[in-house]
Motif scaffolding. Structure first.
Motif, short mmCIF file in Angstrom:
data_model
loop_
_atom_site.label_atom_id
_atom_site.label_comp_id
_atom_site.label_asym_id
_atom_site.label_seq_id
_atom_site.Cartn_x
_atom_site.Cartn_y
_atom_site.Cartn_z
N UNK A 82 0.69 -1.12 -0.02
CA UNK A 82 -0.07 0.20 -0.08
C UNK A 82 0.73 1.29 0.09
N UNK A 83 0.63 2.13 -0.94
CA UNK A 83 1.36 3.40 -1.06
C UNK A 83 1.43 4.47 0.18
N UNK A 84 0.25 4.40 0.81
CA UNK A 84 -0.15 5.40 1.76
C UNK A 84 -0.69 4.70 3.10
N UNK A 85 -0.08 3.85 3.73
CA UNK A 85 -0.84 3.14 4.93
C UNK A 85 -1.33 3.81 6.06
N UNK A 86 -0.44 5.26 6.00
CA UNK A 86 -0.79 6.10 7.30
C UNK A 86 -2.06 6.40 6.99
N UNK A 87 -2.88 6.49 6.26
CA UNK A 87 -4.23 6.89 5.90
C UNK A 87 -5.12 5.78 6.77
N UNK A 88 -4.73 4.62 7.00
CA UNK A 88 -5.39 3.57 7.61
C UNK A 88 -4.71 3.31 8.94
N UNK A 89 -3.85 4.19 9.61
CA UNK A 89 -3.51 3.99 10.95
C UNK A 89 -3.93 5.11 11.82
N UNK A 90 -4.56 4.74 13.03
CA UNK A 90 -4.71 3.23 13.49
C UNK A 90 -5.67 2.68 12.48
N UNK A 91 -5.67 1.34 12.54
CA UNK A 91 -6.59 0.61 11.89
C UNK A 91 -7.79 0.35 12.48
N UNK A 92 -8.92 0.87 12.03
CA UNK A 92 -10.05 0.72 12.88
C UNK A 92 -11.00 -0.60 12.68
N UNK A 93 -11.69 -1.05 13.87
CA UNK A 93 -12.53 -2.17 13.65
C UNK A 93 -13.65 -1.60 13.19
N UNK A 94 -14.70 -2.29 12.56
CA UNK A 94 -15.91 -1.73 12.11
C UNK A 94 -16.54 -1.23 13.23
N UNK B 134 -7.20 14.69 14.98
CA UNK B 134 -6.00 14.42 15.80
C UNK B 134 -5.03 13.74 15.08
N UNK B 135 -3.84 13.92 15.49
CA UNK B 135 -2.43 13.06 15.07
C UNK B 135 -2.76 11.59 15.27
N UNK B 136 -1.84 10.80 14.91
CA UNK B 136 -2.23 9.21 14.84
C UNK B 136 -2.02 8.90 16.36
N UNK B 137 -0.95 9.28 17.14
CA UNK B 137 -0.99 9.14 18.68
C UNK B 137 -2.11 9.36 19.58
#
Length: 378
Positions: A197-209, A230-233
């Motif tokens: 995946x070229x931009x995995x940061x878009x899906x971090x944190x990985x959300x559950x449904x 918010x930022x990722x942390x």
């Protein structure tokens, strides 16, 4: 007096093929008595033997596009923004044949479950997980439909393999969240990167449904706004402190969810090219010893695409949707051993996509794309 011959012609169907999974699900292809129309029937029963899902997908009557220009025109009729990749994956990598903006990340809905399956397959390959390993349905693991596990009593046990089959063939959200919990959020995030995946940061944190539903239904839009700004942390902290502790609202409690809600910021994201690479990764896993169930799971439901069995031997499928989002992704293999991926993403940020009208159009475009690719027209 009733003409019995005419009555039989009107109501009779002929079974063409049937696929039975390891769970209580049957997927059958049927035709009318004279074979002039076809449909796919998906039937699932719960643990009491009661029908929990019946889906009949008639073969599309939309004309199949006979040129790439016609494929593109059909796709663009569905939504303001569309993405497409048609690729030859026979060599184990994605060799693009045709596309519409295939490298731009876009919302994909439940098609993200391809990455959960990849993480599960990798865990099985590493000996960390077994296909027959039991999982337990709990109140905290339950999500909203689609699916059937959310209706099962707490304490219900189901195998990893059956959960994977339900996650892919029925798009069972609770099954997906249970599998994510089993391998860990970090393992799914690692799969995003490992598959290319070229931009995995878009899906971090990985959300559950479940987390997606809480964010889009509970305190909407205030809680969602806190999350997306918010930022990722800080997002991870908000999930632990608030979202994961929240009660999951029922759709009817919130007045329904009809219009698109932050699909450009709060969704799962991947490009059509990313999705192609996810399929090639799954195909590579499925060839490893003990991982053939991956292919069986992905073959259970083709969403009514119904490619000609005289030319095509297997079809893998996973789709995804929410208001304003509609994704269809396929990997199909010809009898000569050539494999192709077609990934389509449609997006409308201002209004919901009419799936009853859009899905047949997308399926006809996908079928045209497979036909053109296999014919060498690229």
């Amino acid at each position: 007096m009733i003409n019995e011959a005419l009555l039989q012609e009107a109501i009779s169907i002929r079974l063409l093929a049937v696929k039975v999974s390891e769970l209580s699900t049957v997927v059958a292809e049927v035709s009318t008595y004279h074979g002039n129309s076809r449909a796919q029937v998906l039937l699932a029963v719960d643990r009491r033997g009661l029908v929990s899902l019946l889906k009949i997908s008639p073969a599309s009557t939309e004309p199949v596009p006979a040129s790439w220009a016609a494929v593109d025109t059909t796709l663009r009729s569905v939504a303001p923004q569309v993405h497409l990749l048609v690729a030859d994956v026979s060599g184990g990598s994605c060799r693009p044949l045709h596309g519409i903006d295939p490298a731009t990340p876009a919302p994909l809905g439940s098609a993200v479950k391809l990455y959960v399956l990849n993480a599960v397959g990798s865990a099985v390959a590493a000996g960390k997980v077994r296909w027959d390993q039991p999982l337990t349905v709990t109140a905290q693991s339950k999500s909203l439909p689609p699916g059937e596990l959310q209706a099962e009593p707490d304490g219900t046990r189901i195998s990893v393999l059956d959960s994977a089959a339900m996650m892919i063939s029925l798009s069972d959200n609770t099954a997906a969240d249970m599998l994510t919990g089993l391998v860990g959020r970090s393992a799914v995030e690692a799969a995003l990167t490992a598959t290319g995946m070229t931009s995995p940061a878009l899906d971090r944190p990985f959300l559950t449904t479940r987390e997606i539903f809480v964010l889009k239904l509970d305190q909407w839009p205030a809680l969602a706004q806190r999350y997306v700004t918010a930022a990722e942390p800080s997002r991870r902290a908000l999930l632990a402190s608030t979202v994961d502790r929240a009660r999951l609202p029922a759709l009817e409690e919130t007045g329904g969810w009809i219009a698109p809600r932050d699909i450009d910021r709060l969704e799962y994201f991947a490009s059509a090219s990313d999705l192609c690479r996810a399929y090639t990764s799954l195909a590579a896993l499925a060839r490893q010893p003990g991982l053939a169930p991956i292919g069986r799971v992905l073959s259970l439901n083709d969403d009514g695409l119904q490619l000609d069995p005289a030319q095509w031997t297997t079809t893998w499928f996973k789709g995804g949707s929410e208001p304003g989002v509609l994704t269809l992704t396929f990997l199909a293999t010809t009898r000569s051993g050539h494999s192709y991926v077609v990934a389509v993403q449609a997006e409308d940020r201002s209004q919901p996509i009419d799936q009853a009208a859009a899905t047949p159009a997308l399926l006809s475009a996908v079928k045209g794309a497979f036909t053109l690719a296999a014919a060498g027209q690229h």
